[in-house]
Design a protein around this motif. Structure first.
Motif, PDB file in Angstrom:
ATOM      1  N   ALA A   1       0.828  -1.213   0.000  1.00  0.00           N
ATOM      2  CA  ALA A   1       0.000   0.000   0.000  1.00  0.00           C
ATOM      3  C   ALA A   1       0.856   1.254   0.000  1.00  0.00           C
ATOM      4  CB  ALA A   1      -0.932  -0.012   1.213  1.00  0.00           C
ATOM      5  N   LEU A   2       1.951   1.243   0.736  1.00  0.00           N
ATOM      6  CA  LEU A   2       2.844   2.403   0.755  1.00  0.00           C
ATOM      7  C   LEU A   2       3.562   2.549  -0.581  1.00  0.00           C
ATOM      8  CD1 LEU A   2       4.369   2.000   4.336  1.00  0.00           C
ATOM      9  CD2 LEU A   2       2.898   3.874   3.564  1.00  0.00           C
ATOM     10  N   HIS A   3       4.042   1.452  -1.122  1.00  0.00           N
ATOM     11  CA  HIS A   3       4.810   1.494  -2.376  1.00  0.00           C
ATOM     12  C   HIS A   3       3.950   1.954  -3.550  1.00  0.00           C
ATOM     13  CE1 HIS A   3       7.790   0.487  -5.366  1.00  0.00           C
ATOM     14  NE2 HIS A   3       6.948  -0.346  -5.963  1.00  0.00           N
ATOM     15  N   LEU A   4       2.709   1.508  -3.587  1.00  0.00           N
ATOM     16  CA  LEU A   4       1.832   1.840  -4.715  1.00  0.00           C
ATOM     17  C   LEU A   4       1.052   3.134  -4.503  1.00  0.00           C
ATOM     18  CD1 LEU A   4       0.451  -1.718  -5.568  1.00  0.00           C
ATOM     19  CD2 LEU A   4       2.337  -0.480  -6.652  1.00  0.00           C
ATOM     20  N   GLY A   5       1.273   3.780  -3.373  1.00  0.00           N
ATOM     21  CA  GLY A   5       0.636   5.066  -3.131  1.00  0.00           C
ATOM     22  C   GLY A   5      -0.802   4.987  -2.653  1.00  0.00           C
ATOM     23  N   ARG A   6      -1.260   3.800  -2.275  1.00  0.00           N
ATOM     24  CA  ARG A   6      -2.624   3.707  -1.748  1.00  0.00           C
ATOM     25  C   ARG A   6      -2.708   4.334  -0.361  1.00  0.00           C
ATOM     26  NH1 ARG A   6      -2.564  -1.537  -4.412  1.00  0.00           N
ATOM     27  NH2 ARG A   6      -2.137  -2.602  -2.438  1.00  0.00           N
ATOM     28  N   ILE A   7      -1.569   4.405   0.334  1.00  0.00           N
ATOM     29  CA  ILE A   7      -1.442   5.187   1.562  1.00  0.00           C
ATOM     30  C   ILE A   7      -0.462   6.310   1.263  1.00  0.00           C
ATOM     31  CG2 ILE A   7      -0.663   5.206   3.966  1.00  0.00           C
ATOM     32  CD1 ILE A   7      -1.484   2.279   4.156  1.00  0.00           C
ATOM     33  N   ALA A   8      -0.893   7.521   1.446  1.00  0.00           N
ATOM     34  CA  ALA A   8      -0.044   8.675   1.115  1.00  0.00           C
ATOM     35  C   ALA A   8       1.223   8.675   1.961  1.00  0.00           C
ATOM     36  CB  ALA A   8      -0.815   9.971   1.338  1.00  0.00           C
ATOM     37  N   PRO A   9       2.365   9.029   1.375  1.00  0.00           N
ATOM     38  CA  PRO A   9       3.618   9.079   2.150  1.00  0.00           C
ATOM     39  C   PRO A   9       3.511   9.931   3.408  1.00  0.00           C
ATOM     40  CG  PRO A   9       4.079   9.301  -0.192  1.00  0.00           C
ATOM     41  CD  PRO A   9       2.587   9.337  -0.049  1.00  0.00           C
ATOM     42  N   ALA A  10       2.730  11.009   3.341  1.00  0.00           N
ATOM     43  CA  ALA A  10       2.608  11.894   4.509  1.00  0.00           C
ATOM     44  C   ALA A  10       1.989  11.188   5.702  1.00  0.00           C
ATOM     45  CB  ALA A  10       1.777  13.119   4.141  1.00  0.00           C
ATOM     46  N   ARG A  11       1.265  10.087   5.461  1.00  0.00           N
ATOM     47  CA  ARG A  11       0.608   9.389   6.567  1.00  0.00           C
ATOM     48  C   ARG A  11       1.564   8.498   7.349  1.00  0.00           C
ATOM     49  NH1 ARG A  11      -4.907   6.584   5.659  1.00  0.00           N
ATOM     50  NH2 ARG A  11      -4.827   6.814   7.939  1.00  0.00           N
ATOM     51  N   ARG A  12       2.801   8.357   6.883  1.00  0.00           N
ATOM     52  CA  ARG A  12       3.757   7.533   7.631  1.00  0.00           C
ATOM     53  C   ARG A  12       3.980   8.073   9.040  1.00  0.00           C
ATOM     54  NH1 ARG A  12       8.496   5.252   3.608  1.00  0.00           N
ATOM     55  NH2 ARG A  12       7.140   4.821   1.808  1.00  0.00           N
ATOM     56  N   HIS A  13       3.800   9.392   9.219  1.00  0.00           N
ATOM     57  CA  HIS A  13       4.019   9.962  10.550  1.00  0.00           C
ATOM     58  C   HIS A  13       3.036   9.389  11.570  1.00  0.00           C
ATOM     59  CE1 HIS A  13       0.556  12.507   9.486  1.00  0.00           C
ATOM     60  NE2 HIS A  13       0.425  12.688  10.781  1.00  0.00           N
ATOM     61  N   GLU A  14       1.917   8.831  11.098  1.00  0.00           N
ATOM     62  CA  GLU A  14       0.947   8.234  12.016  1.00  0.00           C
ATOM     63  C   GLU A  14       1.509   6.995  12.715  1.00  0.00           C
ATOM     64  OE1 GLU A  14      -2.742   7.446  10.009  1.00  0.00           O
ATOM     65  OE2 GLU A  14      -2.684   9.369   8.917  1.00  0.00           O
ATOM     66  N   LEU A  15       2.564   6.431  12.165  1.00  0.00           N
ATOM     67  CA  LEU A  15       3.132   5.221  12.745  1.00  0.00           C
ATOM     68  C   LEU A  15       3.993   5.495  13.970  1.00  0.00           C
ATOM     69  CD1 LEU A  15       4.078   3.328   9.467  1.00  0.00           C
ATOM     70  CD2 LEU A  15       2.087   2.973  10.945  1.00  0.00           C
ATOM     71  N   THR A  16       4.434   6.742  14.159  1.00  0.00           N
ATOM     72  CA  THR A  16       5.268   7.043  15.320  1.00  0.00           C
ATOM     73  C   THR A  16       4.508   6.851  16.629  1.00  0.00           C
ATOM     74  OG1 THR A  16       6.532   8.587  13.952  1.00  0.00           O
ATOM     75  CG2 THR A  16       6.838   8.722  16.333  1.00  0.00           C
ATOM     76  N   PRO A  17       3.274   7.359  16.783  1.00  0.00           N
ATOM     77  CA  PRO A  17       2.527   7.040  18.011  1.00  0.00           C
ATOM     78  C   PRO A  17       2.285   5.547  18.191  1.00  0.00           C
ATOM     79  CG  PRO A  17       1.524   8.889  16.861  1.00  0.00           C
ATOM     80  CD  PRO A  17       2.550   8.320  15.933  1.00  0.00           C
ATOM     81  N   VAL A  18       2.117   4.808  17.073  1.00  0.00           N
ATOM     82  CA  VAL A  18       1.944   3.353  17.176  1.00  0.00           C
ATOM     83  C   VAL A  18       3.204   2.727  17.761  1.00  0.00           C
ATOM     84  CG1 VAL A  18       1.467   1.229  15.894  1.00  0.00           C
ATOM     85  CG2 VAL A  18       0.354   3.370  15.219  1.00  0.00           C
ATOM     86  N   LEU A  19       4.365   3.214  17.340  1.00  0.00           N
ATOM     87  CA  LEU A  19       5.629   2.727  17.899  1.00  0.00           C
ATOM     88  C   LEU A  19       5.667   2.931  19.409  1.00  0.00           C
ATOM     89  CD1 LEU A  19       8.647   1.857  17.851  1.00  0.00           C
ATOM     90  CD2 LEU A  19       9.189   4.239  17.279  1.00  0.00           C
ATOM     91  N   PHE A  20       5.288   4.118  19.872  1.00  0.00           N
ATOM     92  CA  PHE A  20       5.335   4.385  21.308  1.00  0.00           C
ATOM     93  C   PHE A  20       4.324   3.527  22.073  1.00  0.00           C
ATOM     94  CE2 PHE A  20       7.684   8.159  20.029  1.00  0.00           C
ATOM     95  CZ  PHE A  20       8.625   8.257  21.042  1.00  0.00           C
ATOM     96  N   THR A  21       3.157   3.308  21.503  1.00  0.00           N
ATOM     97  CA  THR A  21       2.165   2.454  22.145  1.00  0.00           C
ATOM     98  C   THR A  21       2.668   1.015  22.230  1.00  0.00           C
ATOM     99  OG1 THR A  21       0.354   3.842  21.348  1.00  0.00           O
ATOM    100  CG2 THR A  21      -0.208   1.601  21.998  1.00  0.00           C
ATOM    101  N   THR A  22       3.313   0.555  21.163  1.00  0.00           N
ATOM    102  CA  THR A  22       3.856  -0.804  21.140  1.00  0.00           C
ATOM    103  C   THR A  22       4.986  -0.943  22.162  1.00  0.00           C
ATOM    104  OG1 THR A  22       3.300  -0.915  18.786  1.00  0.00           O
ATOM    105  CG2 THR A  22       4.771  -2.609  19.633  1.00  0.00           C
ATOM    106  N   ALA A  23       5.794   0.102  22.280  1.00  0.00           N
ATOM    107  CA  ALA A  23       6.862   0.084  23.276  1.00  0.00           C
ATOM    108  C   ALA A  23       6.287   0.039  24.692  1.00  0.00           C
ATOM    109  CB  ALA A  23       7.764   1.304  23.109  1.00  0.00           C
ATOM    110  N   ALA A  24       5.246   0.837  24.928  1.00  0.00           N
ATOM    111  CA  ALA A  24       4.637   0.868  26.266  1.00  0.00           C
ATOM    112  C   ALA A  24       4.038  -0.474  26.642  1.00  0.00           C
ATOM    113  CB  ALA A  24       3.566   1.958  26.315  1.00  0.00           C
TER     114      ALA A  24
END
Length: 333
Positions: free
Chosen positions: A200-223
């Motif tokens: 989805a990221l490679h083919l542009g089905r998810i906009a590159p700008a939305r990658r920043h949404e994964l940073t809070p997911v990282l912190f939640t996963t760490a917690a």
């Protein structure tokens, strides 16, 4: 409003611009918000055109055509040569009798320094990227190029998202060890696997700008206890403290009581693991440093820098600070 020591303060980030017109007595008499400042993508003059739209509205609200001094803290002004080029572009607009351009990290630093008489300290900003600056009352500064991996940088929101994707992809195909990021990252977008997220990221089905949404997911996963996610958060803390310690050393401040300001969306969120580790490492490596999270709007820092450069008295600094720290700003005029 006469020109005198009036200041046009500009804080321009990648996504938005804040402008304030500060009268000679410290009253904020005009303000406006505009779009992001991105000269690398659009060119210097088109980027300054974006600033001009907000500046024009702020000056009109103040009933002024120009001010005594323009204090502009700009994203993408990462090198002194870029600051000089941008200062020339702002002078051509005729907004003020004098112009000074700083990297936007200096706005966070100055906004967080409560000691207006002799401002000194270091700031680390961790938002989309990561940067660090320091300043002394005599004008000396410490700074980093902060233009990505070619200048030795690691982390920030964008970097953390990329690292999380890298580890999760390798966990899925077997090249790396197990991590819950393999499930939590694609789940954020409602996808069943990392393979589906990569596609989805490679083919542009998810906009590159939305990658920043994964940073809070990282912190939640760490917690939640994931070892790989926790290691990335720990490394981010290590980078923050490394930058702060180097800046303190360059300015001969390791032996003095010195504020270390923590700003940007990631540090201001005060994620417990990150915040606790930053404070513990600072206590070990720079025991006289006092960490302080900055929540004030950076345009305050741009205004205070302008007042510093204009030689304004302490009561003027106090008035503009109270405007921004006393609640929702209002404007005279």
């Amino acid at each position: 409003m006469g020109v005198g020591t009036s200041v046009l303060a500009i804080d321009a980030g990648n996504s938005k611009t804040d402008v304030a017109v500060v009268a000679a007595d410290g009253q904020v008499v005009g303000a406006a918000r505009g779009g992001g400042f991105q000269p690398p993508q659009v060119g210097v003059e088109p980027a300054v055109d974006v600033l001009a739209e907000a500046v024009t509205r702020a000056l009109a609200q103040a009933g002024a055509d120009s001010v005594g001094h323009v204090s502009a803290c700009l994203a993408n002004a990462d090198l002194p040569v870029e600051e000089r080029e941008l200062a020339r572009a702002l002078r051509r607009r005729g907004w003020g009798a004098s112009v000074r351009v700083h990297n936007d990290t200096f706005a966070v630093l100055r906004a967080g320094l409560l000691e207006d008489a002799e401002p000194r300290g270091v700031a680390v900003v961790c938002g989309a990227g990561v940067n660090c600056v320091g300043m002394l009352p005599d004008g000396r500064t410490a700074r980093f190029p902060a233009i990505g991996r070619i200048s030795g940088d690691w982390g920030g929101g964008g970097g953390l998202a990329e690292e999380a994707l890298w580890h999760a992809a390798r966990a899925e195909d077997g090249r790396g060890g197990p991590t819950a990021l393999r499930e939590t990252l694609p789940a954020h977008f409602g996808l069943p696997s990392m393979y589906a997220l990569i596609e989805a990221l490679h083919l542009g089905r998810i906009a590159p700008a939305r990658r920043h949404e994964l940073t809070p997911v990282l912190f939640t996963t760490a917690a939640a206890g994931d070892a790989v996610a926790r290691s990335l958060v720990d490394r981010m803390a290590d980078e923050v403290v490394a930058m702060a310690t180097v800046a303190l050393t360059r300015l001969d401040l390791l032996g003095e009581e010195t504020p270390v300001l923590l700003g940007g969306s990631i540090l201001a969120a005060r994620h417990p693991q990150l915040d606790d580790r930053v404070r513990a490492l600072l206590a070990d490596r720079a025991p006289k440093a006092t960490p302080r999270v900055v929540t004030a709007r950076p345009v305050l820092g741009a205004a205070l820098l302008g007042l510093d450069e204009a030689g304004a008295p302490p009561e003027t600094h106090a008035r503009v600070r109270s405007h921004y720290e006393g609640g929702t700003p209002t404007h005279r005029g």
